[in-house]
Motif scaffolding. Structure first.
Motif, short mmCIF file in Angstrom:
data_model
loop_
_atom_site.label_atom_id
_atom_site.label_comp_id
_atom_site.label_asym_id
_atom_site.label_seq_id
_atom_site.Cartn_x
_atom_site.Cartn_y
_atom_site.Cartn_z
N CYS A 83 0.82 -1.21 0.00
CA CYS A 83 0.00 0.00 0.00
C CYS A 83 0.85 1.27 0.00
CB CYS A 83 -0.93 0.00 1.22
SG CYS A 83 -2.08 1.36 1.24
N ASN A 107 -0.96 4.40 -0.59
CA ASN A 107 -1.93 5.44 -0.29
C ASN A 107 -1.96 5.67 1.22
OD1 ASN A 107 -4.50 6.55 0.59
ND2 ASN A 107 -5.19 6.32 -1.53
N PRO A 108 -1.64 6.88 1.69
CA PRO A 108 -1.58 7.14 3.13
C PRO A 108 -2.89 6.87 3.88
CG PRO A 108 -0.63 8.98 1.92
CD PRO A 108 -1.25 8.06 0.91
N VAL A 109 -4.02 7.21 3.27
CA VAL A 109 -5.31 6.99 3.93
C VAL A 109 -5.61 5.49 4.02
CG1 VAL A 109 -7.80 7.41 3.78
CG2 VAL A 109 -6.18 9.24 3.23
N ALA A 110 -5.38 4.77 2.94
CA ALA A 110 -5.61 3.32 2.94
C ALA A 110 -4.65 2.63 3.91
CB ALA A 110 -5.44 2.75 1.53
N ARG A 111 -3.44 3.15 4.00
CA ARG A 111 -2.44 2.61 4.91
C ARG A 111 -2.90 2.73 6.36
NH1 ARG A 111 2.67 0.98 4.87
NH2 ARG A 111 3.83 1.72 6.64
N LEU A 112 -3.43 3.91 6.71
CA LEU A 112 -3.94 4.10 8.07
C LEU A 112 -5.11 3.17 8.36
CD1 LEU A 112 -3.82 7.97 8.69
CD2 LEU A 112 -2.59 6.18 9.92
N ALA A 113 -5.98 2.98 7.37
CA ALA A 113 -7.11 2.06 7.55
C ALA A 113 -6.62 0.64 7.77
CB ALA A 113 -8.05 2.13 6.34
N GLY A 156 2.43 7.76 12.62
CA GLY A 156 2.79 8.47 11.39
C GLY A 156 3.95 9.45 11.55
#
Length: 139
Positions: free
Chosen positions: A20, A22-28, A90
């Motif tokens: 992954c 994508n930072p948002v997908a990574r956090l999810a 992060g």
């Protein structure tokens, strides 16, 4: 889910995390992984389900136990939980995040192998753990 299923889910999530960008997908994914590890930790404290006890049993076990980083699967799960918490902050530079993600990947795959390794013997009296104690199956 039992501990084998939760370990497999953790392995799948960390595989997705490795790929992954994508930072948002990574956090999810990190959030899902964190929740899965919390559940895994709780399940490891419960008795082994009867169907898994049978699956993880053999007529005899090797004299040497499988190598496990730390003292047991609970400790290894804790290590992974701590790494995921650090990644969730992060605050690390991308190169360090990549390194810790790789370490988490390796530890979770090792944990999965440890949890899937036969650890019990079948005897006339029932199942015994590596120490010789009788193991009562869970639900």
């Amino acid at each position: 889910m039992d501990f084998i299923e939760l370990a497999a889910l953790s392995e799948m999530l960390v595989c997705e995390l490795i790929e992954c960008s994508n930072p948002v997908a990574r956090l999810a994914l990190l959030g899902k992984l964190s929740a899965t590890l919390e559940r895994l930790h709780a399940v490891l404290l419960a008795p082994v389900p009867a169907h898994r006890l049978e699956q993880l049993s053999a007529t005899s076990l090797p004299i040497e136990e499988p190598f496990c980083i730390g003292s047991d699967a609970l400790m290894l799960t804790n290590y992974c939980q701590h790494l995921v918490r650090v990644l969730l902050t992060g605050i690390l530079p991308p190169v360090d995040q990549q390194g810790l993600t790789g370490l988490t990947f390796d530890l979770l795959h090792h944990l999965g192998e440890v949890l899937r390794t036969p650890s019990f013997t079948r005897t006339a009296e029932g199942y015994r753990d590596r120490g010789g104690g009788i193991v009562e199956p869970g639900i």
